[in-house]
Design a protein around this motif. Structure first.
Motif, PDB file in Angstrom:
ATOM      1  N   SER A 245       0.825  -1.199   0.000  1.00 36.41           N
ATOM      2  CA  SER A 245       0.000   0.000   0.000  1.00 36.41           C
ATOM      3  C   SER A 245       0.863   1.254   0.000  1.00 36.41           C
ATOM      4  N   LEU A 246       1.880   1.267   0.842  1.00 32.18           N
ATOM      5  CA  LEU A 246       2.772   2.416   0.900  1.00 32.18           C
ATOM      6  C   LEU A 246       3.514   2.601  -0.419  1.00 32.18           C
ATOM      7  N   GLY A 247       3.941   1.491  -1.022  1.00 32.77           N
ATOM      8  CA  GLY A 247       4.652   1.585  -2.288  1.00 32.77           C
ATOM      9  C   GLY A 247       3.821   2.269  -3.362  1.00 32.77           C
ATOM     10  N   TYR A 248       2.546   1.882  -3.456  1.00 35.23           N
ATOM     11  CA  TYR A 248       1.671   2.493  -4.452  1.00 35.23           C
ATOM     12  C   TYR A 248       1.435   3.966  -4.134  1.00 35.23           C
ATOM     13  N   LEU A 249       1.122   4.259  -2.885  1.00 33.58           N
ATOM     14  CA  LEU A 249       0.799   5.632  -2.524  1.00 33.58           C
ATOM     15  C   LEU A 249       1.988   6.562  -2.689  1.00 33.58           C
ATOM     16  N   VAL A 250       3.181   6.059  -2.410  1.00 33.98           N
ATOM     17  CA  VAL A 250       4.378   6.893  -2.521  1.00 33.98           C
ATOM     18  C   VAL A 250       4.689   7.210  -3.976  1.00 33.98           C
ATOM     19  N   ILE A 251       4.706   6.194  -4.832  1.00 33.60           N
ATOM     20  CA  ILE A 251       5.117   6.400  -6.222  1.00 33.60           C
ATOM     21  C   ILE A 251       3.960   6.914  -7.079  1.00 33.60           C
ATOM     22  N   ALA A 252       2.845   6.173  -7.096  1.00 28.31           N
ATOM     23  CA  ALA A 252       1.749   6.499  -8.021  1.00 28.31           C
ATOM     24  C   ALA A 252       0.987   7.747  -7.596  1.00 28.31           C
ATOM     25  N   ASN A 253       0.648   7.836  -6.302  1.00 30.58           N
ATOM     26  CA  ASN A 253      -0.153   8.965  -5.832  1.00 30.58           C
ATOM     27  C   ASN A 253       0.679  10.194  -5.505  1.00 30.58           C
ATOM     28  N   SER A 254       1.659  10.001  -4.623  1.00 31.63           N
ATOM     29  CA  SER A 254       2.355  11.149  -4.065  1.00 31.63           C
ATOM     30  C   SER A 254       3.307  11.808  -5.052  1.00 31.63           C
TER      31      SER A 254
END
Length: 318
Positions: A245-254
């Motif tokens: 979850s953190l990986g997606y939020l860091v790269i894709a979202n943030s």
């Protein structure tokens, strides 16, 4: 070509003679590359799926702790890019101040208030419905603040988009609020995202994405970490679901989604970009249905179609 080079090349500061749509006459949409025309779709997908991914991660960490951890990891990713790329820094105190204010409004206030509202018992439907009012506020304020004019067809689109988003939310969940303070936080989230959009449109410059992201996420980290320490036990359960979850939020979202959002605001009309947020509740519901198996009643599908029609009209160029 790397994303940061593409954005820097194709999203120059808003200056010089402009067309009626608010886009510089020399940079019409017909000359834009394919990836640039697809930027709203890419942003919508990344941003909407992020709600479902965040819901998965929040099962293993407290909300503000999770947010601070997300921002801290973004800074870890950006640090070597700053060293290797050596992006240009803002040259004036005013430019630094504009970056910090946008980071405070969008990264710190919007996300913190949204998470706190959910933590205090306000349903996800209520929060989504309240924040879906953002395009309406932007449309009301842009004529006075940044000189954009909203046509009748665009207003009809805004109304249909809001109706479609509300239909999806009501069909999927209760919108009964259980906390007055939580409702206050949700309205603060609405105000902060609206203010951030207008402020970026009025004062935003074409900073290097690594520079702007590093500054704004540093602001978000500094603001949310103390709140997490004060308000939460800072629970973290290190599982593969949390890491993914953190990986997606860091790269894709943030990094990717926020860079696209700020670039679109600088290039196009703030009201047209903000209309994309009408599609976030329906798209988020669709992602939750696909990834988590959450129920999608027939009325929700109708609301998605209505919101899509509304956004098409709201974003129609005059």
């Amino acid at each position: 070509m790397p994303l940061h080079c593409l954005i820097r090349r194709h999203f120059p500061p808003m200056s010089g003679k402009s067309s009626a749509s608010g886009v510089p006459a020399s940079a019409g949409s017909r000359h834009a590359p394919v990836w640039l025309r697809l930027a709203p779709v890419v942003f919508l997908i990344l941003w909407s799926v992020g709600f479902t991914i965040a819901k998965i991660g929040l099962a293993y960490a407290d909300p503000l702790t999770f947010l601070a951890l997300r921002y801290g990891l973004v800074l870890v990713v950006l640090a070597p890019l700053v060293v290797v790329l050596r992006p240009p820094m803002p040259k004036t105190a005013a430019a630094w101040g504009h970056l910090i204010i946008v980071g405070l409004l969008i990264q710190a206030l919007y996300f913190s208030m949204t998470y706190l509202s959910l933590r205090l018992g306000v349903s996800a439907g209520s929060v989504a419905l309240i924040t879906s009012l953002q395009p309406i506020l932007v449309a009301l304020l842009v004529p006075h603040l940044v000189g954009e004019r909203i046509g009748a067809v665009n207003w009809i689109g805004l109304a249909l988009g809001l109706a479609g988003a509300a239909l999806v939310i009501v069909a999927r969940s209760s919108i009964e609020a259980t906390s007055a303070l939580g409702l206050t936080f949700a309205f603060i989230a609405l105000a902060s995202m609206t203010a951030g959009t207008l402020y970026e449109k009025r004062f935003g410059a074409s900073h290097h994405p690594v520079t702007s992201n590093a500054v704004q996420y540093a602001v978000g980290f500094v603001a949310t970490l103390p709140l997490a320490a004060i308000l939460e036990p800072m629970r973290i359960e290190w599982t593969w679901q949390l890491v993914a979850s953190l990986g997606y939020l860091v790269i894709a979202n943030s990094i990717v989604a926020i860079s696209l959002l700020l670039a679109m605001i600088r290039r196009g009309e703030a009201s047209r970009v903000s209309a994309l947020f009408f599609l976030v509740p329906p798209a988020a519901a669709l992602a939750a249905w696909a990834l988590l198996g959450e129920h999608m009643p027939p009325a929700a599908w109708g609301g998605m179609a209505l919101a899509a029609i509304g956004v098409a009209l709201a974003t129609r160029r005059r």
